[in-house]
Motif scaffolding. Sequence first.
Motif, PDB file in Angstrom:
ATOM      1  N   SER A 104       0.904  -1.227  -0.151  1.00 46.50           N
ATOM      2  CA  SER A 104      -0.007   0.045   0.114  1.00 46.50           C
ATOM      3  C   SER A 104       0.827   1.365   0.095  1.00 46.50           C
ATOM      4  O   SER A 104       2.037   1.052   0.273  1.00 46.50           O
ATOM      5  CB  SER A 104      -0.815   0.026   1.038  1.00 46.50           C
ATOM      6  OG  SER A 104      -1.570  -1.046   1.449  1.00 46.50           O
ATOM      7  N   LYS A 105       0.196   2.316  -0.341  1.00 48.85           N
ATOM      8  CA  LYS A 105       0.930   3.699  -0.241  1.00 48.85           C
ATOM      9  C   LYS A 105       0.360   4.601   0.717  1.00 48.85           C
ATOM     10  O   LYS A 105      -0.958   4.842   0.582  1.00 48.85           O
ATOM     11  CB  LYS A 105       1.040   4.304  -1.681  1.00 48.85           C
ATOM     12  CG  LYS A 105       1.798   5.595  -1.803  1.00 48.85           C
ATOM     13  CD  LYS A 105       2.026   5.801  -3.114  1.00 48.85           C
ATOM     14  CE  LYS A 105       0.799   6.177  -4.137  1.00 48.85           C
ATOM     15  NZ  LYS A 105       1.255   6.441  -5.613  1.00 48.85           N
ATOM     16  N   ASN A 106       1.017   5.214   1.469  1.00 48.23           N
ATOM     17  CA  ASN A 106       0.388   6.184   2.517  1.00 48.23           C
ATOM     18  C   ASN A 106       0.264   7.759   1.898  1.00 48.23           C
ATOM     19  O   ASN A 106       0.668   7.884   0.546  1.00 48.23           O
ATOM     20  CB  ASN A 106       1.219   6.125   3.842  1.00 48.23           C
ATOM     21  CG  ASN A 106       2.798   6.797   3.499  1.00 48.23           C
ATOM     22  OD1 ASN A 106       3.113   7.437   2.565  1.00 48.23           O
ATOM     23  ND2 ASN A 106       3.482   6.548   4.504  1.00 48.23           N
ATOM     24  N   ARG A 107      -0.233   8.468   2.589  1.00 52.30           N
ATOM     25  CA  ARG A 107      -0.479   9.802   2.177  1.00 52.30           C
ATOM     26  C   ARG A 107       0.975  10.498   1.627  1.00 52.30           C
ATOM     27  O   ARG A 107       0.758  11.720   1.076  1.00 52.30           O
ATOM     28  CB  ARG A 107      -1.207  10.821   3.122  1.00 52.30           C
ATOM     29  CG  ARG A 107      -0.218  11.099   4.628  1.00 52.30           C
ATOM     30  CD  ARG A 107      -1.004  11.789   5.517  1.00 52.30           C
ATOM     31  NE  ARG A 107      -1.916  10.835   6.061  1.00 52.30           N
ATOM     32  CZ  ARG A 107      -2.801  11.339   7.208  1.00 52.30           C
ATOM     33  NH1 ARG A 107      -2.653  12.580   7.560  1.00 52.30           N
ATOM     34  NH2 ARG A 107      -3.472  10.702   7.904  1.00 52.30           N
ATOM     35  N   HIS A 108       2.036  10.246   2.082  1.00 50.39           N
ATOM     36  CA  HIS A 108       3.226  10.772   1.744  1.00 50.39           C
ATOM     37  C   HIS A 108       3.738  10.160   0.494  1.00 50.39           C
ATOM     38  O   HIS A 108       4.999  10.516   0.172  1.00 50.39           O
ATOM     39  CB  HIS A 108       4.136  10.904   3.067  1.00 50.39           C
ATOM     40  CG  HIS A 108       3.762  11.354   4.258  1.00 50.39           C
ATOM     41  ND1 HIS A 108       3.296  12.615   4.057  1.00 50.39           N
ATOM     42  CD2 HIS A 108       3.432  10.801   5.277  1.00 50.39           C
ATOM     43  CE1 HIS A 108       2.888  12.844   5.502  1.00 50.39           C
ATOM     44  NE2 HIS A 108       2.897  12.041   6.321  1.00 50.39           N
ATOM     45  N   LYS A 110       4.690   6.996   0.290  1.00 50.18           N
ATOM     46  CA  LYS A 110       5.739   5.867   0.730  1.00 50.18           C
ATOM     47  C   LYS A 110       4.933   4.586   0.699  1.00 50.18           C
ATOM     48  O   LYS A 110       3.963   4.299   1.319  1.00 50.18           O
ATOM     49  CB  LYS A 110       6.391   6.237   2.198  1.00 50.18           C
ATOM     50  CG  LYS A 110       7.319   5.294   2.565  1.00 50.18           C
ATOM     51  CD  LYS A 110       8.012   5.662   3.904  1.00 50.18           C
ATOM     52  CE  LYS A 110       8.921   4.386   4.349  1.00 50.18           C
ATOM     53  NZ  LYS A 110       9.629   4.776   5.570  1.00 50.18           N
ATOM     54  N   TYR A 111       5.599   3.403   0.044  1.00 50.11           N
ATOM     55  CA  TYR A 111       4.869   2.299   0.103  1.00 50.11           C
ATOM     56  C   TYR A 111       5.341   1.579   1.268  1.00 50.11           C
ATOM     57  O   TYR A 111       6.199   1.533   2.086  1.00 50.11           O
ATOM     58  CB  TYR A 111       5.433   1.404  -1.115  1.00 50.11           C
ATOM     59  CG  TYR A 111       4.874   1.940  -2.506  1.00 50.11           C
ATOM     60  CD1 TYR A 111       3.541   1.339  -2.674  1.00 50.11           C
ATOM     61  CD2 TYR A 111       5.560   2.783  -3.139  1.00 50.11           C
ATOM     62  CE1 TYR A 111       3.175   1.939  -3.902  1.00 50.11           C
ATOM     63  CE2 TYR A 111       5.237   3.305  -4.472  1.00 50.11           C
ATOM     64  CZ  TYR A 111       3.721   2.557  -4.752  1.00 50.11           C
ATOM     65  OH  TYR A 111       3.318   3.350  -6.013  1.00 50.11           O
ATOM     66  N   ASN A 114       0.567  -3.407   4.271  1.00 54.76           N
ATOM     67  CA  ASN A 114      -0.681  -3.511   5.184  1.00 54.76           C
ATOM     68  C   ASN A 114      -1.318  -4.788   5.115  1.00 54.76           C
ATOM     69  O   ASN A 114      -1.641  -5.139   4.156  1.00 54.76           O
ATOM     70  CB  ASN A 114      -1.382  -2.219   4.590  1.00 54.76           C
ATOM     71  CG  ASN A 114      -2.392  -1.946   5.577  1.00 54.76           C
ATOM     72  OD1 ASN A 114      -2.586  -2.113   6.704  1.00 54.76           O
ATOM     73  ND2 ASN A 114      -3.442  -1.381   4.986  1.00 54.76           N
TER      74      ASN A 114
END
Length: 225
Positions: A104-108, A110-111, A114
Amino acid sequence: TPQGGVISPLLANLFLHYAFDMWMQRNCPSIPFERFADDIICHCKSEAQARWLLAKLRERFFRCRLELHPEKTKIVYCKDDDRQGSYPQEKFDFLGYTFRPRRSKNRHGKYFINFSPGVSNKAAKKMRQTIREWKLHLRSDKELEDIARMFNPVLRGWINYFKHYYKSAMYPTLRYLDTVLVKWAMRKYKKLKNHKRRAEQWLRRIAERQPWLFAHWQLLKAAGQ
C-alpha cells in the motif's frame, strides 16, 4: 427446519446470538469480534490467546451441540510492516473480501505492507460467471446503450461494495467485461467481424468519449486502466 428453509437463517442467527455473541461478551470481553450469520472473526493479541480462545470455543460449541468447521476454522497471522514474522496462515476470506498482506501507499507516497481487504478470488469468479450468464454475444439486436442500461445497476452494486478497499483488485474483473463487449461488437458489426484489434479500438474510443456510459469505465479511467 429443513435445510434451505426461509426461516433457517433467522433461527440460526438468533441461536448464535445467545450461543456465541452473549457468551463472548460475558467470558471474553477484551476480545473484539465480528459475526455475520455463521461467519465469525475474533481479534486476538497473540497466538497463545488465539489458541486459548479456540479451545474455549470448541468446548462452548460442543455444549451447544455445534461443531466448528474443521477447514474454515483457523488462526491467521495478520502480517504487515509491524508484524514481520511468518505463519502457515496469513490470509482469510470474509464477506467477499480476502484479507492479506498487501503493498500500500500512505499519504506521503511511501510504500508499506498493510494487512488489508480486497475482493476475493471467489467473489471475482462469481462476478465473471454472472457476466457470462448475461450472454452478451447473443444480444446483437441491442445497442451498446441498451446493454449499459440493462446491466449498469449490477455493475454499480459490485463497485459500490468493493471499491472502498484496495479497489485495484477489481480491475481484472471489470476489464473482463470489456473483453466480452469486444466480442459482442465483433458479432454485431460486419466491419468488426474477425477484427479483434479493430473492435478493441472501437470500444476504447467510445469509453474515452462517453466514460459515463458504463458504470465501470469511470473507475478504470481514473486509475489509468
